[in-house]
Design a protein around this motif. Structure first.
Motif, PDB file in Angstrom:
ATOM      1  N   TYR A  78       0.809  -1.225   0.000  1.00 43.20           N
ATOM      2  CA  TYR A  78       0.000   0.000   0.000  1.00 43.20           C
ATOM      3  C   TYR A  78       0.836   1.266   0.000  1.00 43.20           C
ATOM      4  O   TYR A  78       0.330   2.349  -0.290  1.00 43.20           O
ATOM      5  N   ILE A  79       2.106   1.137   0.424  1.00 43.72           N
ATOM      6  CA  ILE A  79       2.926   2.347   0.556  1.00 43.72           C
ATOM      7  C   ILE A  79       4.204   2.186  -0.255  1.00 43.72           C
ATOM      8  O   ILE A  79       5.194   1.642   0.230  1.00 43.72           O
ATOM      9  N   PRO A  80       4.213   2.673  -1.496  1.00 45.16           N
ATOM     10  CA  PRO A  80       5.450   2.632  -2.266  1.00 45.16           C
ATOM     11  C   PRO A  80       6.503   3.543  -1.638  1.00 45.16           C
ATOM     12  O   PRO A  80       6.152   4.472  -0.889  1.00 45.16           O
ATOM     13  N   ILE A  81       7.754   3.254  -1.942  1.00 46.46           N
ATOM     14  CA  ILE A  81       8.816   4.114  -1.390  1.00 46.46           C
ATOM     15  C   ILE A  81       9.682   4.710  -2.501  1.00 46.46           C
ATOM     16  O   ILE A  81       9.760   4.155  -3.591  1.00 46.46           O
ATOM     17  N   SER A  82      10.299   5.826  -2.179  1.00 46.31           N
ATOM     18  CA  SER A  82      11.364   6.395  -2.995  1.00 46.31           C
ATOM     19  C   SER A  82      12.551   6.596  -2.080  1.00 46.31           C
ATOM     20  O   SER A  82      12.387   7.072  -0.942  1.00 46.31           O
ATOM     21  N   VAL A  83      13.726   6.234  -2.584  1.00 46.49           N
ATOM     22  CA  VAL A  83      14.923   6.244  -1.736  1.00 46.49           C
ATOM     23  C   VAL A  83      15.928   7.243  -2.287  1.00 46.49           C
ATOM     24  O   VAL A  83      16.283   7.181  -3.473  1.00 46.49           O
ATOM     25  N   VAL A  84      16.397   8.156  -1.451  1.00 46.94           N
ATOM     26  CA  VAL A  84      17.422   9.104  -1.918  1.00 46.94           C
ATOM     27  C   VAL A  84      18.799   8.455  -1.840  1.00 46.94           C
ATOM     28  O   VAL A  84      18.985   7.430  -1.175  1.00 46.94           O
ATOM     29  N   GLU A  85      19.764   9.069  -2.510  1.00 50.78           N
ATOM     30  CA  GLU A  85      21.135   8.586  -2.418  1.00 50.78           C
ATOM     31  C   GLU A  85      21.667   8.865  -1.005  1.00 50.78           C
ATOM     32  O   GLU A  85      21.210   9.787  -0.332  1.00 50.78           O
ATOM     33  N   PRO A  86      22.657   8.080  -0.584  1.00 47.95           N
ATOM     34  CA  PRO A  86      23.117   8.241   0.802  1.00 47.95           C
ATOM     35  C   PRO A  86      23.950   9.494   1.059  1.00 47.95           C
ATOM     36  O   PRO A  86      24.117   9.893   2.207  1.00 47.95           O
ATOM     37  N   VAL A  87      24.472  10.092  -0.006  1.00 48.56           N
ATOM     38  CA  VAL A  87      25.371  11.231   0.179  1.00 48.56           C
ATOM     39  C   VAL A  87      24.592  12.536  -0.017  1.00 48.56           C
ATOM     40  O   VAL A  87      23.964  12.729  -1.059  1.00 48.56           O
ATOM     41  N   LEU A  88      24.633  13.411   0.965  1.00 48.09           N
ATOM     42  CA  LEU A  88      23.948  14.716   0.853  1.00 48.09           C
ATOM     43  C   LEU A  88      24.648  15.568  -0.201  1.00 48.09           C
ATOM     44  O   LEU A  88      25.864  15.749  -0.124  1.00 48.09           O
ATOM     45  N   SER A  89      23.906  16.062  -1.181  1.00 46.71           N
ATOM     46  CA  SER A  89      24.524  16.909  -2.208  1.00 46.71           C
ATOM     47  C   SER A  89      24.509  18.370  -1.736  1.00 46.71           C
ATOM     48  O   SER A  89      23.979  18.678  -0.660  1.00 46.71           O
ATOM     49  N   ASP A  90      25.041  19.273  -2.569  1.00 47.49           N
ATOM     50  CA  ASP A  90      24.992  20.699  -2.209  1.00 47.49           C
ATOM     51  C   ASP A  90      23.546  21.192  -2.145  1.00 47.49           C
ATOM     52  O   ASP A  90      23.265  22.266  -1.611  1.00 47.49           O
ATOM     53  N   TYR A  91      22.646  20.421  -2.733  1.00 53.11           N
ATOM     54  CA  TYR A  91      21.217  20.782  -2.704  1.00 53.11           C
ATOM     55  C   TYR A  91      20.435  19.817  -1.809  1.00 53.11           C
ATOM     56  O   TYR A  91      19.249  19.625  -1.988  1.00 53.11           O
ATOM     57  N   GLY A  92      21.128  19.201  -0.887  1.00 52.94           N
ATOM     58  CA  GLY A  92      20.455  18.283   0.043  1.00 52.94           C
ATOM     59  C   GLY A  92      20.262  16.898  -0.553  1.00 52.94           C
ATOM     60  O   GLY A  92      20.934  16.522  -1.526  1.00 52.94           O
ATOM     61  N   TRP A  93      19.320  16.142  -0.001  1.00 48.85           N
ATOM     62  CA  TRP A  93      19.085  14.767  -0.468  1.00 48.85           C
ATOM     63  C   TRP A  93      18.634  14.772  -1.920  1.00 48.85           C
ATOM     64  O   TRP A  93      17.784  15.572  -2.304  1.00 48.85           O
ATOM     65  N   LYS A  94      19.191  13.824  -2.709  1.00 47.51           N
ATOM     66  CA  LYS A  94      18.763  13.764  -4.101  1.00 47.51           C
ATOM     67  C   LYS A  94      18.568  12.317  -4.550  1.00 47.51           C
ATOM     68  O   LYS A  94      19.099  11.390  -3.945  1.00 47.51           O
ATOM     69  N   PHE A  95      17.787  12.179  -5.591  1.00 45.53           N
ATOM     70  CA  PHE A  95      17.568  10.858  -6.190  1.00 45.53           C
ATOM     71  C   PHE A  95      18.704  10.603  -7.169  1.00 45.53           C
ATOM     72  O   PHE A  95      19.373  11.538  -7.603  1.00 45.53           O
ATOM     73  N   GLY A  96      18.953   9.333  -7.521  1.00 44.70           N
ATOM     74  CA  GLY A  96      20.083   9.091  -8.425  1.00 44.70           C
ATOM     75  C   GLY A  96      20.432   7.632  -8.520  1.00 44.70           C
ATOM     76  O   GLY A  96      19.633   6.756  -8.161  1.00 44.70           O
ATOM     77  N   ASP A  97      21.659   7.384  -8.984  1.00 44.53           N
ATOM     78  CA  ASP A  97      22.046   6.028  -9.402  1.00 44.53           C
ATOM     79  C   ASP A  97      22.728   5.186  -8.345  1.00 44.53           C
ATOM     80  O   ASP A  97      23.102   4.048  -8.635  1.00 44.53           O
ATOM     81  N   LEU A 298      33.251  16.054   9.251  1.00 44.93           N
ATOM     82  CA  LEU A 298      33.840  15.058  10.147  1.00 44.93           C
ATOM     83  C   LEU A 298      34.916  14.232   9.458  1.00 44.93           C
ATOM     84  O   LEU A 298      35.727  13.597  10.113  1.00 44.93           O
ATOM     85  N   ASN A 299      34.886  14.186   8.122  1.00 42.99           N
ATOM     86  CA  ASN A 299      35.788  13.286   7.381  1.00 42.99           C
ATOM     87  C   ASN A 299      36.151  13.964   6.056  1.00 42.99           C
ATOM     88  O   ASN A 299      35.648  13.589   5.001  1.00 42.99           O
ATOM     89  N   PRO A 300      37.029  14.996   6.131  1.00 42.10           N
ATOM     90  CA  PRO A 300      37.245  15.867   4.963  1.00 42.10           C
ATOM     91  C   PRO A 300      37.673  15.138   3.684  1.00 42.10           C
ATOM     92  O   PRO A 300      37.294  15.559   2.603  1.00 42.10           O
ATOM     93  N   ASN A 301      38.425  14.061   3.796  1.00 44.60           N
ATOM     94  CA  ASN A 301      38.868  13.380   2.569  1.00 44.60           C
ATOM     95  C   ASN A 301      37.889  12.328   2.083  1.00 44.60           C
ATOM     96  O   ASN A 301      38.119  11.690   1.046  1.00 44.60           O
ATOM     97  N   GLY A 302      36.833  12.115   2.814  1.00 45.13           N
ATOM     98  CA  GLY A 302      35.774  11.218   2.365  1.00 45.13           C
ATOM     99  C   GLY A 302      36.172   9.751   2.275  1.00 45.13           C
ATOM    100  O   GLY A 302      35.525   8.972   1.576  1.00 45.13           O
TER     101      GLY A 302
END
Ligand SMILES: N[C@@H](CCC(=O)N[C@@H](CS)C(=O)NCC(=O)O)C(=O)O
Length: 320
Positions: A78-97, A298-302
């Motif tokens: 009954y409740i479909p989901i959409s999942v954002v990518e785990p990394v916050l972009s400069d524009y916040g959470w985004k959809f992607g690959d 927290l982790n500048p070099n990622g």
């Protein structure tokens, strides 16, 4: 974040701090539920779809609360989901690959903040997940995980495919006090340690985290579940923090007195929950590690650590 509906390019991914350098979480703005008429229309088969969608991030413990509740209660169809990518972009959470995320061509939005401005053109605040989205009216019904779990449990009960009751009346007071016991000290406590901007604020949070874990270790010497003899929302709330602890919080948030795997009773509890598919299938360690270790402040070099090797990863592999 958004200010009067405009995305700010300069924003602090570390939310707010108080005068002593303590991390402060924003409170949620949208607090509605799904109407009984809509639920009844689906039950009576007048309508096929409930007309809502859940927006989540697998990295996010609060969003994962809602995913686990949705699976445990048998609401997936009954409740479909959409999942954002785990990394916050400069524009916040985004959809992607990123594997397991929703690709942009399957989604009408590119960024989470667009759902907020669609709902309220003047919105000021952070564009957080989870979001329960009203597909018919194109607006956010609710963006607070505590509410979403409870409305799934209570308001959508006629649709449940399961006997689970996450907040039984007989245990309600115990559940609420358990939740309070673990929220500031552990669920949010790890963030307070990780995002502290003074040594004192960090040490205060660190002490609280381990005081609570020591208490839980004693608790699970006697108890199988967080509260009572059954699964409740308290187990969900505890699980989402425990499962992130060794892969992320221990090193990134410097909560490094002990790992969860060093606590035998808590580990046994965590493994019991991971044998339940609703818990295992909503745990994506790839998202958790990629997301947390991408926090630049927290982790500048990622760099994403290769370890740890944990015994319970095998429960996740079995499902994938
Ligand atoms: N009160 C919210 C908190 C949600 C929350 O803090 N989500 C984080 C991810 S774990 C988020 O979306 N952060 C984005 C930001 O702060 O801009 C809830 O429990 O639903």
């Amino acid at each position: 974040m958004l200010v009067n509906g405009i995305w700010q390019s300069k924003w602090d991914p570390v939310q707010k701090k108080d005068a002593e350098g303590r991390f402060v979480r924003q409170s949620s703005a949208f607090r509605d539920s799904v109407s009984a008429e809509r639920v009844n229309a689906v039950v009576s088969q007048q309508k096929q779809a409930l007309g809502v969608k859940l927006y989540v991030a697998y990295i996010c413990p609060w969003a994962t609360r809602t995913l686990i509740a949705r699976s445990l209660l048998g609401l997936e169809e009954y409740i479909p989901i959409s999942v954002v990518e785990p990394v916050l972009s400069d524009y916040g959470w985004k959809f992607g690959d990123f594997p397991g995320s929703t690709a942009t061509d399957h989604e009408s939005f590119e960024y989470m903040h667009q759902l907020y401005t669609r709902s309220d053109a003047e919105y000021t605040g952070r564009a957080t997940v989870p979001v329960l989205w009203d597909v018919e009216q194109e607006l956010i019904l609710n963006n607070e995980s505590e509410d979403i779990v409870r409305l799934f449990n209570r308001d959508l009960r006629p649709l449940h495919r399961s006997e689970v009751d996450l907040l039984p009346v007989t245990l309600e007071q115990q559940i609420i006090s358990f939740n309070e016991r673990i929220y500031e000290s552990l669920n949010n406590g790890v963030y307070k340690a990780g995002f502290a901007s003074s040594q004192g604020a960090y040490e205060e949070a660190y002490a609280e985290v381990f005081r609570t874990l020591d208490w839980l270790e004693a608790h699970f010497a006697e108890q199988r579940f967080a509260v009572g003899e059954q699964l409740t929302e308290s187990d969900i709330r505890l699980f989402v923090t425990l499962v992130r602890f060794d892969p992320a919080y221990f090193s990134l948030f410097k909560t490094n007195r002990q790992r969860i795997s060093d606590y035998s009773n808590i580990s046994a509890y965590l493994e019991r929950l991971l044998q339940i598919s609703a818990f295992a299938k909503n745990t994506r360690v790839d998202h958790i590690k990629a997301g947390y270790y991408s926090i630049q402040a927290l982790n500048p070099n990622g760099i994403v650590p290769a370890g740890p090797e944990l015994d319970w990863y095998s429960y996740l592999e079995e499902l994938s």
